[in-house]
Design a protein around this motif. Structure first.
Motif, mmCIF file in Angstrom:
data_model
loop_
_atom_site.group_PDB
_atom_site.id
_atom_site.type_symbol
_atom_site.label_atom_id
_atom_site.label_comp_id
_atom_site.label_asym_id
_atom_site.label_seq_id
_atom_site.Cartn_x
_atom_site.Cartn_y
_atom_site.Cartn_z
ATOM 1 N N THR A 61 79.526 78.858 24.049
ATOM 2 C CA THR A 61 80.274 78.230 25.140
ATOM 3 C C THR A 61 80.519 76.764 24.793
ATOM 4 O O THR A 61 79.773 76.167 24.005
ATOM 5 C CB THR A 61 79.522 78.295 26.477
ATOM 6 O OG1 THR A 61 78.293 77.585 26.347
ATOM 7 C CG2 THR A 61 79.261 79.722 26.896
ATOM 8 N N ARG A 62 81.536 76.221 25.413
ATOM 9 C CA ARG A 62 81.807 74.790 25.263
ATOM 10 C C ARG A 62 82.458 74.312 26.545
ATOM 11 O O ARG A 62 83.335 74.976 27.090
ATOM 12 C CB ARG A 62 82.725 74.539 24.081
ATOM 13 C CG ARG A 62 83.076 73.070 23.956
ATOM 14 C CD ARG A 62 83.148 72.596 22.569
ATOM 15 N NE ARG A 62 83.411 71.166 22.581
ATOM 16 C CZ ARG A 62 84.122 70.551 21.681
ATOM 17 N NH1 ARG A 62 84.628 71.223 20.694
ATOM 18 N NH2 ARG A 62 84.308 69.256 21.751
ATOM 19 N N ALA A 63 82.033 73.151 27.033
ATOM 20 C CA ALA A 63 82.611 72.540 28.227
ATOM 21 C C ALA A 63 82.763 71.052 27.958
ATOM 22 O O ALA A 63 81.907 70.432 27.324
ATOM 23 C CB ALA A 63 81.725 72.777 29.436
ATOM 24 N N GLU A 64 83.854 70.494 28.453
ATOM 25 C CA GLU A 64 84.095 69.067 28.250
ATOM 26 C C GLU A 64 84.863 68.523 29.447
ATOM 27 O O GLU A 64 85.703 69.209 30.017
ATOM 28 C CB GLU A 64 84.894 68.841 26.965
ATOM 29 C CG GLU A 64 85.044 67.389 26.602
ATOM 30 C CD GLU A 64 85.678 67.185 25.241
ATOM 31 O OE1 GLU A 64 86.303 66.128 25.057
ATOM 32 O OE2 GLU A 64 85.554 68.058 24.374
ATOM 33 N N SER A 65 84.556 67.293 29.813
ATOM 34 C CA SER A 65 85.292 66.626 30.884
ATOM 35 C C SER A 65 85.514 65.177 30.480
ATOM 36 O O SER A 65 84.742 64.609 29.713
ATOM 37 C CB SER A 65 84.529 66.698 32.208
ATOM 38 O OG SER A 65 83.332 65.964 32.120
ATOM 39 N N GLN A 66 86.579 64.615 31.004
ATOM 40 C CA GLN A 66 86.865 63.215 30.728
ATOM 41 C C GLN A 66 87.418 62.567 31.980
ATOM 42 O O GLN A 66 87.988 63.232 32.833
ATOM 43 C CB GLN A 66 87.856 63.071 29.579
ATOM 44 C CG GLN A 66 89.259 63.487 29.916
ATOM 45 C CD GLN A 66 90.286 62.637 29.195
ATOM 46 O OE1 GLN A 66 89.946 61.862 28.329
ATOM 47 N NE2 GLN A 66 91.527 62.769 29.576
ATOM 48 N N ALA A 67 87.219 61.268 32.079
ATOM 49 C CA ALA A 67 87.724 60.499 33.224
ATOM 50 C C ALA A 67 88.188 59.137 32.726
ATOM 51 O O ALA A 67 87.673 58.612 31.738
ATOM 52 C CB ALA A 67 86.638 60.338 34.272
ATOM 53 N N GLN A 68 89.148 58.571 33.426
ATOM 54 C CA GLN A 68 89.622 57.228 33.123
ATOM 55 C C GLN A 68 88.659 56.227 33.751
ATOM 56 O O GLN A 68 88.207 56.425 34.872
ATOM 57 C CB GLN A 68 91.018 57.019 33.696
ATOM 58 C CG GLN A 68 92.081 57.862 33.052
ATOM 59 C CD GLN A 68 92.590 57.235 31.780
ATOM 60 O OE1 GLN A 68 92.801 56.036 31.737
ATOM 61 N NE2 GLN A 68 92.765 58.038 30.756
ATOM 62 N N LYS A 69 88.357 55.164 33.029
ATOM 63 C CA LYS A 69 87.444 54.141 33.526
ATOM 64 C C LYS A 69 88.011 52.770 33.175
ATOM 65 O O LYS A 69 88.587 52.588 32.113
ATOM 66 C CB LYS A 69 86.066 54.323 32.895
ATOM 67 C CG LYS A 69 85.034 53.343 33.386
ATOM 68 C CD LYS A 69 83.682 53.600 32.743
ATOM 69 C CE LYS A 69 82.680 52.569 33.163
ATOM 70 N NZ LYS A 69 81.400 52.723 32.484
ATOM 71 N N LYS A 70 87.820 51.811 34.075
ATOM 72 C CA LYS A 70 88.279 50.444 33.828
ATOM 73 C C LYS A 70 87.157 49.675 33.130
ATOM 74 O O LYS A 70 86.026 49.649 33.590
ATOM 75 C CB LYS A 70 88.638 49.761 35.138
ATOM 76 C CG LYS A 70 89.310 48.403 34.954
ATOM 77 C CD LYS A 70 89.561 47.693 36.261
ATOM 78 C CE LYS A 70 90.645 48.373 37.038
ATOM 79 N NZ LYS A 70 91.047 47.606 38.233
ATOM 80 N N PHE A 71 87.485 49.083 31.995
ATOM 81 C CA PHE A 71 86.536 48.304 31.220
ATOM 82 C C PHE A 71 86.974 46.851 31.208
ATOM 83 O O PHE A 71 88.165 46.550 31.232
ATOM 84 C CB PHE A 71 86.483 48.788 29.762
ATOM 85 C CG PHE A 71 85.984 50.184 29.594
ATOM 86 C CD1 PHE A 71 84.631 50.443 29.629
ATOM 87 C CD2 PHE A 71 86.853 51.236 29.397
ATOM 88 C CE1 PHE A 71 84.159 51.726 29.463
ATOM 89 C CE2 PHE A 71 86.397 52.517 29.232
ATOM 90 C CZ PHE A 71 85.050 52.761 29.263
ATOM 91 N N THR A 72 86.013 45.936 31.134
ATOM 92 C CA THR A 72 86.309 44.522 30.936
ATOM 93 C C THR A 72 85.991 44.197 29.486
ATOM 94 O O THR A 72 84.855 44.351 29.038
ATOM 95 C CB THR A 72 85.470 43.641 31.880
ATOM 96 O OG1 THR A 72 85.753 44.031 33.221
ATOM 97 C CG2 THR A 72 85.810 42.178 31.689
#
Length: 169
Positions: A61-72
């Protein structure tokens, strides 16, 4: 005539069957079962985040998630001036599970964000812990030599008699 004979021999050599096995023979020799995808999902969102996963018939099995994040982000130019800027980047996390041909089970989880890629799993090597102290270079105290000071008397030119010369005398 010689050219015609050479061309005929080359044509026969090119038309001869090759000695490679065909695909059918490879399929007969294959000893492992066919692996198929038994479930799969993929979700993409308008905010830039996503999730996907799949499972196979061999229990991998394989699962992956991603999200946008604000970096300084802080950048420094050639003159040493710091500039702070806000940028968007991805943070990812996921997991994989598989069984080796020997029957050993492996699980790998990981996170990739502003702190870098951080995998975790029981099968991954771990860096050794050093319990000894590192040697410290000895500190030497040196006395710098002082240049000798000489007292000089500057010579004085002898005084000459002064005589005024000029117009009217």
């Amino acid at each position: 005539m010689k050219l015609f004979v050479i061309a005929a021999i080359l044509a026969v050599a090119a038309a001869a069957p090759s000695g490679y096995k065909t695909e059918e023979k490879y399929e007969k020799d294959y000893k492992y079962p066919e692996i198929t995808v038994v479930s799969q999902s993929d979700e993409r969102n308008l905010d830039g985040s996503s999730q996907w996963n799949y499972a196979q018939s061999d229990y991998a099995t394989r699962a992956e998630s991603q999200a946008q994040k604000k970096f300084t982000v802080t950048t420094v130019d050639d003159y040493g001036k710091e500039t702070k800027e806000e940028v968007y980047g991805n943070t990812n996390q996921g997991s994989s599970y598989w069984v080796s041909p020997e029957g050993e089970k492996f699980t790998l989880t990981w996170v990739a964000d502003d702190a870098g890629f951080q995998p975790k799993g029981d099968h991954l090597p771990v860096a050794p812990v050093h319990v000894y102290e590192l040697p410290v270079a000895p500190v030497h105290v040196y006395e710098l030599p002082v240049a000798p000071v000489h007292e000089y008397e500057l010579p004085v030119a002898p005084a000459l008699p002064y005589k005024r010369t000029g117009a009217g005398y």
